[in-house]
Write a protein that holds these residues in place. Structure first.
Motif, short mmCIF file in Angstrom:
data_model
loop_
_atom_site.label_atom_id
_atom_site.label_comp_id
_atom_site.label_asym_id
_atom_site.label_seq_id
_atom_site.Cartn_x
_atom_site.Cartn_y
_atom_site.Cartn_z
N LEU A 184 0.80 -1.15 -0.05
CA LEU A 184 0.02 0.00 -0.01
C LEU A 184 0.92 1.19 0.11
O LEU A 184 0.23 2.33 -0.17
CB LEU A 184 -0.88 0.21 1.33
CG LEU A 184 -1.82 -1.21 1.20
CD1 LEU A 184 -2.87 -0.77 2.56
CD2 LEU A 184 -2.91 -1.35 0.10
N GLY A 185 2.10 0.95 0.36
CA GLY A 185 2.77 2.43 0.66
C GLY A 185 3.02 3.22 -0.65
O GLY A 185 2.81 4.29 -0.68
N GLY A 186 3.20 2.56 -1.81
CA GLY A 186 3.15 3.20 -3.14
C GLY A 186 1.98 4.03 -3.42
O GLY A 186 2.02 5.33 -3.96
N ILE A 187 0.78 3.16 -3.38
CA ILE A 187 -0.41 4.20 -3.26
C ILE A 187 -0.65 5.55 -2.45
O ILE A 187 -0.79 6.31 -3.02
CB ILE A 187 -1.68 3.06 -3.16
CG1 ILE A 187 -1.61 2.05 -4.18
CG2 ILE A 187 -2.99 3.83 -3.18
CD1 ILE A 187 -2.66 0.85 -3.79
N LEU A 188 -0.10 5.22 -1.08
CA LEU A 188 -0.43 6.39 -0.12
C LEU A 188 0.50 7.33 -0.45
O LEU A 188 -0.01 8.45 -0.36
CB LEU A 188 -0.37 5.73 1.03
CG LEU A 188 -1.42 4.80 1.52
CD1 LEU A 188 -0.92 4.10 2.94
CD2 LEU A 188 -2.76 5.65 1.75
N VAL A 189 1.54 7.26 -0.78
CA VAL A 189 2.62 8.19 -1.26
C VAL A 189 2.23 8.74 -2.64
O VAL A 189 2.07 10.22 -2.69
CB VAL A 189 4.07 7.62 -1.46
CG1 VAL A 189 4.79 8.62 -2.28
CG2 VAL A 189 4.57 7.23 -0.17
N ASP A 190 1.59 7.98 -3.75
CA ASP A 190 1.05 8.66 -4.90
C ASP A 190 -0.06 9.80 -4.51
O ASP A 190 -0.23 10.85 -4.93
CB ASP A 190 0.66 7.60 -5.70
CG ASP A 190 1.79 7.00 -6.54
OD1 ASP A 190 2.78 7.51 -6.54
OD2 ASP A 190 1.46 5.68 -7.04
N GLU A 191 -0.93 9.23 -3.54
CA GLU A 191 -2.05 10.10 -3.26
C GLU A 191 -1.55 11.27 -2.64
O GLU A 191 -2.24 12.35 -2.81
CB GLU A 191 -3.07 9.32 -2.66
CG GLU A 191 -3.86 8.19 -3.28
CD GLU A 191 -4.78 8.78 -4.56
OE1 GLU A 191 -5.11 9.69 -4.18
OE2 GLU A 191 -4.86 7.84 -5.40
N THR A 204 1.40 17.59 5.92
CA THR A 204 1.21 16.61 5.08
C THR A 204 1.34 15.15 5.96
O THR A 204 2.58 14.95 6.32
CB THR A 204 1.84 16.70 3.70
OG1 THR A 204 1.39 17.72 3.11
CG2 THR A 204 1.58 15.38 3.14
N PHE A 205 0.61 14.40 6.22
CA PHE A 205 0.76 13.07 6.90
C PHE A 205 0.53 12.06 5.96
O PHE A 205 -0.49 11.88 5.46
CB PHE A 205 -0.16 13.08 8.13
CG PHE A 205 -0.36 11.94 9.08
CD1 PHE A 205 0.86 11.67 9.93
CD2 PHE A 205 -1.03 10.65 8.61
CE1 PHE A 205 0.98 10.44 10.64
CE2 PHE A 205 -0.67 9.59 9.52
CZ PHE A 205 0.08 9.43 10.30
N VAL A 206 1.63 11.06 6.20
CA VAL A 206 1.57 9.98 5.28
C VAL A 206 1.78 8.61 6.21
O VAL A 206 2.93 8.69 6.58
CB VAL A 206 2.61 10.14 3.96
CG1 VAL A 206 2.37 9.03 3.13
CG2 VAL A 206 2.33 11.37 3.29
N TYR A 207 0.98 7.84 6.13
CA TYR A 207 1.07 6.42 6.79
C TYR A 207 1.56 5.22 5.76
O TYR A 207 0.94 5.28 4.93
CB TYR A 207 -0.18 6.14 7.58
CG TYR A 207 -0.18 4.84 8.05
CD1 TYR A 207 0.87 4.56 9.04
CD2 TYR A 207 -0.82 4.02 7.67
CE1 TYR A 207 0.80 3.13 9.71
CE2 TYR A 207 -0.99 2.60 8.30
CZ TYR A 207 -0.08 2.36 9.46
OH TYR A 207 -0.19 1.02 9.76
N ILE A 208 2.61 4.44 6.07
CA ILE A 208 3.01 3.58 5.08
C ILE A 208 3.07 2.25 6.16
O ILE A 208 3.81 2.08 7.17
CB ILE A 208 4.48 3.82 4.78
CG1 ILE A 208 4.39 4.81 3.89
CG2 ILE A 208 4.78 2.47 3.77
CD1 ILE A 208 5.92 5.58 3.26
#
Length: 577
Positions: A184-191, A204-208
């Motif tokens: 899922l990491g790539g999807i969440l970074v892309d978004e 900006t908060f990103v969870y991997i």
């Protein structure tokens, strides 16, 4: 004949008391476990849905947003400190230009409690998020709440909406359903990159999430884990390259690490020491150790926002650039927290005195906690002493009935601890730690196995007790006619003696920490041992039921007994007591 009848009575009573003790331990273990899982904090009372002050916050718009600081916070689930150094080139590069910190998590080092600590600065004692079974919204203010209504971006799994209500406060949100079958990491970074675009989000908060699942399944030393961390490294690099500019600070951290077996939740350094790298404009070059609770208030100060109300962390002006006024305001906010904390524990904020700096306030808080602990322990002392006295009374009665049987039972107790602990620490390699079971789904199996091993060790103890008892007699009589009761009683008596030694340890914990949790979690290393002690006492019920068969068989077939029965020697009935 009196001694023969006494042996039967003693054996029956030992069995009844042993079974009753096992049942009481089972009830207490269930109650104590529920106290941790269902812990409700007396501190956090924050509810943004009904707070007029929160709803009335004005939207402050800068006339020149090009100079307004912004922060990108990346939370990587299950990233060990070692993997962050060995496998993440993006972080190693960042470490050369910023603050390379090691953050120490609170207990337990589970995901929900540590997520909450990262975004609020409130450890489980304060937040009430003590396990991954927490439901609803956390009752403490988070960095998302502190920044509202300024624009924010959140790209994470749906858990973050359940826990922190990010869809209510963040201006742009992407929530991915939890799925451990795909990366899922790539999807969440892309978004996150898509939402950032021309956005002027303060945070900006990103969870991997991906490293955690692989570590549970294969361990953090596996090739599979290394491959996933490599993918995360590349995605973090993409995120940094896509968002870096002359006003954006990055904070990349983890929620917890993993022990070699894949578990976490306990106190082991591999689980509790994680990377926290601050880099970009506003970050100072530094290295050292911080509390995980320091992350949220430090980010708030960078963004010129109030620190979350219930944070126990500090604003770290040694690793980020904070002006003196903002730093003084943060310490003033910490004092307000300390006064509220003292009111809950002591009923008076005067305990904080004239403390104004972080060090002074922490010292005052330590005194408040110590005094409350002393009061609590004094209140628990009579109950703990009563329990300990009952356990000692059992041992005294056993010694008074037959010193040979008592010595046999004590030898059996030593054998019990050798077998049980040999299996637990030696064969399985466990510690007194929540990390012992790899994931929550194995908890029931873990404790059931401990009960089975306690039962097996209890039967070994009965065997040793019978062998020692026979060795202490010059010419022991076998389990026939009037001697049968003594041999059968020896098994339950041995098990009861073991339970009594475990009850003494339980009594100490009940004095030190108590079964009921009202304002803090116990030291979870000792808390885990306490649960295991209760589980052992419960499992020994099986040994109590089967142990008479073990001692009977030893008495029936022991070579020394067989020689005595053959008429080589004899003893008076009274001497066998």
């Amino acid at each position: 004949m009196v001694f023969r009848r006494l042996a039967w009575i003693a054996g029956i009573l030992a069995l009844i008391v042993g079974l009753g003790t096992a049942y009481a331990a089972y009830l207490l273990a269930d109650y104590s476990w529920s106290q941790v899982v269902e812990y409700r904090t007396p501190f956090g009372d924050y509810d943004r849905q009904w707070t007029e002050e929160f709803d009335a916050r004005p939207v402050v718009e800068s006339s020149d947003t090009s100079t307004t600081p912004r922060v990108v916070l990346v939370l990587i689930d299950g990233l060990t400190l070692q993997a962050s150094r060995d496998l993440m080139n993006s972080l190693n590069t960042a470490r050369e230009y910023g603050a390379d910190m090691v953050a120490v998590t609170p207990q337990p080092s589970l995901s929900y409690p540590t997520w909450t600590n990262v975004v609020s600065g409130a450890p489980p004692d304060i937040s009430g998020v003590s396990t991954n079974w927490f439901e609803g919204k956390v009752p403490v203010e988070t960095i998302f709440d502190a920044l509202y209504p300024r624009p924010m971006i959140v790209s994470a799994t749906e858990d973050f909406d359940q826990l922190y209500g990010v869809s209510d406060v963040a201006s742009q949100v992407y929530l991915e359903p939890w799925d451990d079958t795909r990366y899922l990491g790539g999807i969440l970074v892309d978004e996150a990159l898509n939402m950032a675009g021309e956005s002027n989000a303060a945070l900006t908060f990103v969870y991997i999430p991906d490293a955690d699942e692989i570590a549970h399944e294969h361990g953090p030393e596996s090739d599979e884990y290394a491959e996933v961390v490599g993918r995360i490294d590349r995605d973090v690099q993409r995120l940094v390259e896509g968002m870096q500019d002359d006003r954006t600070m990055f904070v990349v951290t983890a929620d917890h690490g993993h022990i070699d077996g894949g578990g976490h939740g306990g106190w082991e350094p591999e689980a509790t020491r994680i990377a926290a790298v601050f880099f970009g404009p506003g970050a100072r070059y530094d290295a050292g150790e911080i509390s995980q609770s320091d992350i949220a208030p430090t980010i708030a100060a960078v963004l010129d926002a109030d620190v979350p109300a219930w944070t126990t962390g500090r604003v770290l002006n040694t690793i980020v650039e904070i002006d003196d006024v903002a730093y003084a305001d943060a310490q003033a906010s910490y004092r307000e927290f300390a006064e509220l904390y003292a009111e809950v524990l002591d009923g008076s904020s005067s305990q904080i005195g004239g403390a104004s700096t972080y060090d002074e306030i922490d010292g005052a808080l330590a005194d408040v906690r110590a005094q409350r602990m002393e009061l609590d322990q004094a209140a628990r002392m009579p109950t703990a002493l009563l329990i300990a006295a009952a356990a000692l009374a059992v041992l005294v009665v056993l010694a008074g009935l037959s010193w040979r049987a008592f010595l046999g039972a004590m030898a059996g107790a030593v054998a019990y601890y050798a077998v049980y602990n040999g299996l637990y620490f030696g064969v399985h390699g466990h510690q007194w730690s929540l990390s012992a079971f790899n994931t929550e789904k194995y908890i029931e199996a873990f404790f059931n196995t401990r009960m089975i091993e306690a039962a097996v060790a209890g039967l070994v103890a009965a065997l040793v007790a019978a062998l020692v008892y026979a060795a202490l007699r010059r010419d022991p009589k076998g389990p026939r006619s009037s001697y049968l009761g003594g041999w059968l009683a020896l098994g339950p008596a041995t098990v009861l003696a073991i339970q009594a030694t475990l009850v003494l340890q339980v009594a100490w914990f009940l004095w030190a920490w108590g079964a009921e949790l009202t304002w803090r979690l116990p030291d979870l290393r000792w808390g885990f041992k306490y649960d295991l002690d209760l589980i052992q006492i419960t499992g020994l019920a099986v040994a109590a039921l089967l142990s008479p068969l073990v001692t009977y068989l030893v008495g029936r077939y022991h070579p020394k007994v067989r020689r005595a029965e053959a008429g080589i020697a004899g003893d008076s009935p009274r001497a066998d007591a």
